[in-house]
Design a protein around this motif. Structure first.
Motif, mmCIF file in Angstrom:
data_model
loop_
_atom_site.group_PDB
_atom_site.id
_atom_site.type_symbol
_atom_site.label_atom_id
_atom_site.label_comp_id
_atom_site.label_asym_id
_atom_site.label_seq_id
_atom_site.Cartn_x
_atom_site.Cartn_y
_atom_site.Cartn_z
ATOM 1 N N GLN A 113 0.833 -1.212 0.000
ATOM 2 C CA GLN A 113 0.000 0.000 0.000
ATOM 3 C C GLN A 113 0.862 1.254 0.000
ATOM 4 N N ASP A 114 0.248 2.335 -0.418
ATOM 5 C CA ASP A 114 0.919 3.634 -0.357
ATOM 6 C C ASP A 114 0.413 4.359 0.869
ATOM 7 N N PHE A 115 1.316 4.653 1.791
ATOM 8 C CA PHE A 115 0.906 5.356 3.003
ATOM 9 C C PHE A 115 0.806 6.846 2.729
ATOM 10 N N PRO A 116 -0.120 7.531 3.423
ATOM 11 C CA PRO A 116 -0.205 8.985 3.257
ATOM 12 C C PRO A 116 1.137 9.625 3.641
ATOM 13 N N PRO A 117 1.481 10.748 3.002
ATOM 14 C CA PRO A 117 2.803 11.346 3.190
ATOM 15 C C PRO A 117 3.197 11.573 4.650
ATOM 16 N N GLU A 118 2.199 11.933 5.487
ATOM 17 C CA GLU A 118 2.563 12.262 6.876
ATOM 18 C C GLU A 118 3.025 11.045 7.691
ATOM 19 N N ILE A 119 2.701 9.818 7.214
ATOM 20 C CA ILE A 119 3.180 8.638 7.965
ATOM 21 C C ILE A 119 4.109 7.746 7.145
ATOM 22 N N ALA A 120 4.372 8.130 5.889
ATOM 23 C CA ALA A 120 5.177 7.272 5.004
ATOM 24 C C ALA A 120 6.550 6.929 5.592
ATOM 25 N N GLU A 121 7.123 7.857 6.349
ATOM 26 C CA GLU A 121 8.456 7.628 6.921
ATOM 27 C C GLU A 121 8.423 6.691 8.124
ATOM 28 N N THR A 122 7.263 6.625 8.780
ATOM 29 C CA THR A 122 7.214 5.890 10.056
ATOM 30 C C THR A 122 6.346 4.639 10.000
ATOM 31 N N ALA A 123 5.696 4.370 8.855
ATOM 32 C CA ALA A 123 4.802 3.205 8.765
ATOM 33 C C ALA A 123 5.348 2.171 7.795
ATOM 34 N N THR A 124 4.992 0.918 8.028
ATOM 35 C CA THR A 124 5.381 -0.146 7.105
ATOM 36 C C THR A 124 4.289 -1.208 7.099
ATOM 37 N N SER A 125 4.452 -2.227 6.251
ATOM 38 C CA SER A 125 3.473 -3.314 6.180
ATOM 39 C C SER A 125 4.222 -4.647 6.153
ATOM 40 N N LEU A 126 3.491 -5.721 6.435
ATOM 41 C CA LEU A 126 4.122 -7.041 6.418
ATOM 42 C C LEU A 126 4.630 -7.370 5.019
ATOM 43 N N TRP A 127 3.900 -6.907 3.998
ATOM 44 C CA TRP A 127 4.337 -7.160 2.617
ATOM 45 C C TRP A 127 5.723 -6.561 2.392
ATOM 46 N N GLU A 128 5.913 -5.335 2.861
ATOM 47 C CA GLU A 128 7.220 -4.680 2.677
ATOM 48 C C GLU A 128 8.308 -5.376 3.482
ATOM 49 N N GLU A 129 7.972 -5.822 4.673
ATOM 50 C CA GLU A 129 8.983 -6.400 5.562
ATOM 51 C C GLU A 129 9.282 -7.871 5.261
ATOM 52 N N CYS A 130 8.302 -8.578 4.691
ATOM 53 C CA CYS A 130 8.507 -10.016 4.421
ATOM 54 C C CYS A 130 8.733 -10.292 2.941
ATOM 55 N N GLY A 131 8.376 -9.306 2.107
ATOM 56 C CA GLY A 131 8.556 -9.500 0.668
ATOM 57 C C GLY A 131 7.617 -10.522 0.059
ATOM 58 N N ARG A 132 6.521 -10.813 0.768
ATOM 59 C CA ARG A 132 5.536 -11.747 0.198
ATOM 60 C C ARG A 132 4.159 -11.473 0.786
ATOM 61 N N LYS A 133 3.156 -12.098 0.157
ATOM 62 C CA LYS A 133 1.800 -11.976 0.677
ATOM 63 C C LYS A 133 1.688 -12.764 1.967
ATOM 64 N N VAL A 134 0.973 -12.209 2.918
ATOM 65 C CA VAL A 134 0.725 -12.905 4.179
ATOM 66 C C VAL A 134 -0.787 -13.082 4.297
ATOM 67 N N SER A 135 -1.215 -14.288 4.621
ATOM 68 C CA SER A 135 -2.646 -14.547 4.772
ATOM 69 C C SER A 135 -3.188 -13.817 5.997
#
Length: 330
Positions: free
Chosen positions: A217-239
């Motif tokens: 996902q694309d995070f809104p600019p105000e949280i883009a620096e401080t937010a992440t997702s499992l997809w970004e951290e694991c490099g794969r889809k998580v159920s």
């Protein structure tokens, strides 16, 4: 019978990982071939890929991304946490729905899950929304018999459950930013919100909500620096269903320890081990004056122990202060 039968058929097909004959399904659920065929047909409409081969039976082709009522029910292994599941395609907020259900007599363990939230709330009244098919939003209804003073500790129990549940689901090294944000690589991946209804000293219910960033996902600019997702951290889809089930399993186990001890003494070491700031310098933003120290873990009531320059320890209570690492978000 019809609804739970579909979930049970899914569980059986998933566990077997091979063809299950129509005959076996008929006998197990004590229904006709037609009823089995209809149930399978409805599951296919939900998006499940189920192959039917003559003389062999039915086979579930695993597709990790289905998320819904049957998927959650068919995976849920807990005794009470996550029973029943109430799934919604879209809700303003799972906490709000859980409060309504709790007011209307929903049992302890009721789990509200939404594919999408349109009015999710964070601390200080922030709101954000997310696209469908992306994140895991869920709220658990609790109806405890304990004293109101113990209620603030439940958030830490859920924090521990989410961090361990993420680790179990995808191996990402989720850590806890005290008291209850979950971070990976120093970026926030989950926020939580506990709310309760109290009358005099009696807790009617607690609703314990969490929102976990799972998909790309694309995070809104105000949280883009401080937010992440499992997809970004694991490099794969998580159920998302598997993730929520993992969190419920850990929560149920930890909550039992919490109730038995009447505090966090049985979980403090486990919690402190996942603390992102453990043994690092933190800044405590106390209304009475800011100070610095080294975070050492939590005590039995969930306060953060901060070692001061003179060697004494301060116990920081979550309600009144904010703790920041010296650098960046954590």
């Amino acid at each position: 019978m019809g609804e739970s039968m579909k979930s049970e058929i899914l569980t059986l097909l998933r566990e077997r990982g091979d063809y299950v004959s129509g005959q076996e399904l008929c006998e197990r659920f004590n229904v006709s071939r037609t009823a089995v065929w209809k149930a399978v047909g409805q599951l296919k409409k939900e998006g499940y890929r189920i192959e039917a081969v003559q003389n062999r039976g039915y086979l579930l082709a695993e597709d990790r991304d289905i998320f819904g009522q049957y998927e959650l029910e068919s995976r849920m292994t807990t005794k009470w946490a996550g029973h029943p599941v109430k799934f919604y395609d879209t809700l303003g907020s799972t906490n709000l729905q859980a409060k309504m259900e709790a007011e209307n007599g929903a049992a302890e363990g009721t789990l509200i899950v939404a594919d999408m939230q349109t009015a999710g709330r964070g601390r200080r009244g922030r709101t954000w929304s997310s696209p469908a098919g992306t994140n895991a939003y869920f709220t658990l209804v609790l109806k405890p018999g304990f004293a109101v003073e113990m209620s603030s500790m439940v958030t830490l129990v859920m924090g521990l459950a989410v961090a361990e549940g993420i680790r179990k689901a995808c191996g990402a090294k989720a850590e806890i930013k005290w008291p209850n944000d979950i971070v990976i690589s120093g970026k926030k991946v989950c926020g939580m919100l506990a709310e309760m209804s109290v009358e005099r000293a009696y807790i009617h219910y607690i609703v314990m909500g969490a929102g976990i960033n799972v998909g790309k996902q694309d995070f809104p600019p105000e949280i883009a620096e401080t937010a992440t997702s499992l997809w970004e951290e694991c490099g794969r889809k998580v159920s998302r269903a598997e993730l929520i089930v993992n969190v419920m399993e850990v929560f149920e186990e930890c909550y039992a320890v919490f109730l038995r001890e009447g505090n966090l003494s049985g979980l403090a070491d486990r919690y402190s081990a996942l603390l992102v700031n453990k043994d690092r310098e933190v800044r405590v933003l106390d209304p009475k004056g800011e100070y610095r120290g080294i975070a050492r873990g939590i005590n039995d009531t969930g306060e953060l122990l901060v070692e001061l320059a003179d060697g004494t320890e301060a116990a920081v209570y979550a309600g009144e202060v904010s703790v920041r690492g010296i650098y960046g978000y954590v």
